[in-house]
Design a protein around this motif. Structure first.
Motif, PDB file in Angstrom:
ATOM      1  N   ALA A   1      95.911 -31.343 -21.636  1.00 57.70           N
ATOM      2  CA  ALA A   1      95.559 -30.693 -22.895  1.00 57.70           C
ATOM      3  C   ALA A   1      96.620 -30.968 -23.959  1.00 57.70           C
ATOM      4  O   ALA A   1      96.298 -31.180 -25.130  1.00 57.70           O
ATOM      5  N   ALA A   2      97.895 -30.967 -23.547  1.00 59.47           N
ATOM      6  CA  ALA A   2      98.965 -31.291 -24.494  1.00 59.47           C
ATOM      7  C   ALA A   2      98.839 -32.727 -24.990  1.00 59.47           C
ATOM      8  O   ALA A   2      99.067 -33.020 -26.168  1.00 59.47           O
ATOM      9  N   LEU A   3      98.463 -33.638 -24.092  1.00 61.92           N
ATOM     10  CA  LEU A   3      98.237 -35.026 -24.499  1.00 61.92           C
ATOM     11  C   LEU A   3      97.093 -35.103 -25.515  1.00 61.92           C
ATOM     12  O   LEU A   3      97.183 -35.839 -26.505  1.00 61.92           O
ATOM     13  N   ALA A   4      96.017 -34.344 -25.300  1.00 62.09           N
ATOM     14  CA  ALA A   4      94.887 -34.346 -26.237  1.00 62.09           C
ATOM     15  C   ALA A   4      95.301 -33.824 -27.607  1.00 62.09           C
ATOM     16  O   ALA A   4      94.910 -34.375 -28.641  1.00 62.09           O
ATOM     17  N   ARG A   5      96.104 -32.745 -27.627  1.00 65.81           N
ATOM     18  CA  ARG A   5      96.567 -32.210 -28.914  1.00 65.81           C
ATOM     19  C   ARG A   5      97.464 -33.213 -29.634  1.00 65.81           C
ATOM     20  O   ARG A   5      97.392 -33.360 -30.867  1.00 65.81           O
ATOM     21  N   TYR A   6      98.307 -33.910 -28.880  1.00 62.00           N
ATOM     22  CA  TYR A   6      99.189 -34.915 -29.480  1.00 62.00           C
ATOM     23  C   TYR A   6      98.359 -36.043 -30.080  1.00 62.00           C
ATOM     24  O   TYR A   6      98.640 -36.523 -31.192  1.00 62.00           O
ATOM     25  N   LEU A   7      97.326 -36.476 -29.382  1.00 63.87           N
ATOM     26  CA  LEU A   7      96.445 -37.521 -29.893  1.00 63.87           C
ATOM     27  C   LEU A   7      95.743 -37.055 -31.163  1.00 63.87           C
ATOM     28  O   LEU A   7      95.671 -37.802 -32.155  1.00 63.87           O
ATOM     29  N   GLU A   8      95.231 -35.831 -31.166  1.00 64.65           N
ATOM     30  CA  GLU A   8      94.517 -35.316 -32.332  1.00 64.65           C
ATOM     31  C   GLU A   8      95.429 -35.230 -33.556  1.00 64.65           C
ATOM     32  O   GLU A   8      95.012 -35.559 -34.672  1.00 64.65           O
ATOM     33  N   ALA A   9      96.674 -34.801 -33.340  1.00 61.28           N
ATOM     34  CA  ALA A   9      97.604 -34.702 -34.463  1.00 61.28           C
ATOM     35  C   ALA A   9      97.881 -36.081 -35.062  1.00 61.28           C
ATOM     36  O   ALA A   9      97.899 -36.252 -36.294  1.00 61.28           O
ATOM     37  N   ASN A  10      98.066 -37.075 -34.218  1.00 62.27           N
ATOM     38  CA  ASN A  10      98.330 -38.419 -34.721  1.00 62.27           C
ATOM     39  C   ASN A  10      97.078 -39.036 -35.341  1.00 62.27           C
ATOM     40  O   ASN A  10      97.172 -39.825 -36.289  1.00 62.27           O
ATOM     41  N   ALA A  11      95.900 -38.694 -34.818  1.00 57.48           N
ATOM     42  CA  ALA A  11      94.672 -39.205 -35.409  1.00 57.48           C
ATOM     43  C   ALA A  11      94.470 -38.640 -36.813  1.00 57.48           C
ATOM     44  O   ALA A  11      94.087 -39.375 -37.738  1.00 57.48           O
ATOM     45  N   ARG A  12      94.717 -37.346 -36.984  1.00 57.04           N
ATOM     46  CA  ARG A  12      94.590 -36.760 -38.329  1.00 57.04           C
ATOM     47  C   ARG A  12      95.551 -37.410 -39.305  1.00 57.04           C
ATOM     48  O   ARG A  12      95.191 -37.720 -40.438  1.00 57.04           O
ATOM     49  N   ALA A  13      96.798 -37.620 -38.855  1.00 56.27           N
ATOM     50  CA  ALA A  13      97.792 -38.235 -39.732  1.00 56.27           C
ATOM     51  C   ALA A  13      97.450 -39.690 -40.064  1.00 56.27           C
ATOM     52  O   ALA A  13      97.913 -40.223 -41.081  1.00 56.27           O
ATOM     53  N   SER A  14      96.637 -40.327 -39.202  1.00 53.28           N
ATOM     54  CA  SER A  14      96.271 -41.729 -39.425  1.00 53.28           C
ATOM     55  C   SER A  14      94.905 -41.879 -40.071  1.00 53.28           C
ATOM     56  O   SER A  14      94.429 -42.998 -40.238  1.00 53.28           O
TER      57      SER A  14
END
Length: 207
Positions: A94-107
């Protein structure tokens, strides 16, 4: 009762049969079992010698274990901040998913679907995984790959597939081309919990 007399021809045939039968019986019931026993004994002896050699080599290198352990522990502590925590594989995923989502929003990458992959033991650490479907333009894709590759966490992107999405021909010249991307994201967590328990729920992400 008289014993039947054998003429010279019969005696010759009897002796010839005995000459063939006796060596065959000796080979079957004496020589062959002995040779098999010798072969098995030699094989066991060779295995025992190989085991002894490995044990002696292990004993000879025992003095280097403390230094190797300290070096390995130092490397693990240095890499620990780049691993995902959470107490178990599900929380780490779940932490990996949140990290991916944060970077996707920033990109400026739209995540369409994120599916978990069962965690795997990777020799002291647990390898986490997510299968991802997303939409973006070329700049967004390159930005996301750069952020994941050089970010604070240890991330690998695998099996990247890119294709052009269906676009409105009237807007094709005025807007960047939309790309559909499919890829796998890999992260790592400390291997305290049993591998294979990624329990985050697959979901569709809407803007």
């Amino acid at each position: 009762m008289r014993r039947p007399s054998l003429d010279r021809r019969d005696r010759r045939a009897l002796f010839a049969g005995a000459a063939v039968l006796v060596p065959a019986l000796l080979w079957t019931f004496a020589v062959a079992p002995y040779l098999r026993a010798v072969t098995d004994a030699r094989a066991r002896l060779a295995a025992e010698r190989a085991l002894l050699d490995r044990e002696l080599a292990l004993l000879a290198s025992a003095e280097t274990y403390p230094e190797a352990f300290e070096e390995g522990a130092a490397r693990l502590l240095a890499a620990a901040p780049r691993l995902f925590g959470g107490g178990n594989d599900g929380a780490a995923s779940a932490a990996l998913a949140r990290y991916l989502e944060a970077n996707a929003r920033a990109s400026r990458v739209l995540l369409v679907q994120v599916d978990p992959i069962a965690a795997e033991d990777a020799g002291g650490v647990v390898r986490l995984g997510l299968r991802v479907r997303a939409e973006t333009d070329l700049e967004g894709l390159l930005t996301l790959l750069r952020r994941l590759g050089s970010g604070a966490k240890l991330i690998r992107v695998e099996s990247l597939h890119v294709e052009a999405a269906q676009a409105d021909p009237q807007l094709a010249l005025s807007q960047p081309e939309v790309l559909r991307i499919d890829f796998t994201v890999r992260g790592y967590a400390l291997g305290d919990a049993p591998a294979g328990d990624a329990t985050i729920v697959a979901r569709t992400v809407t803007p």
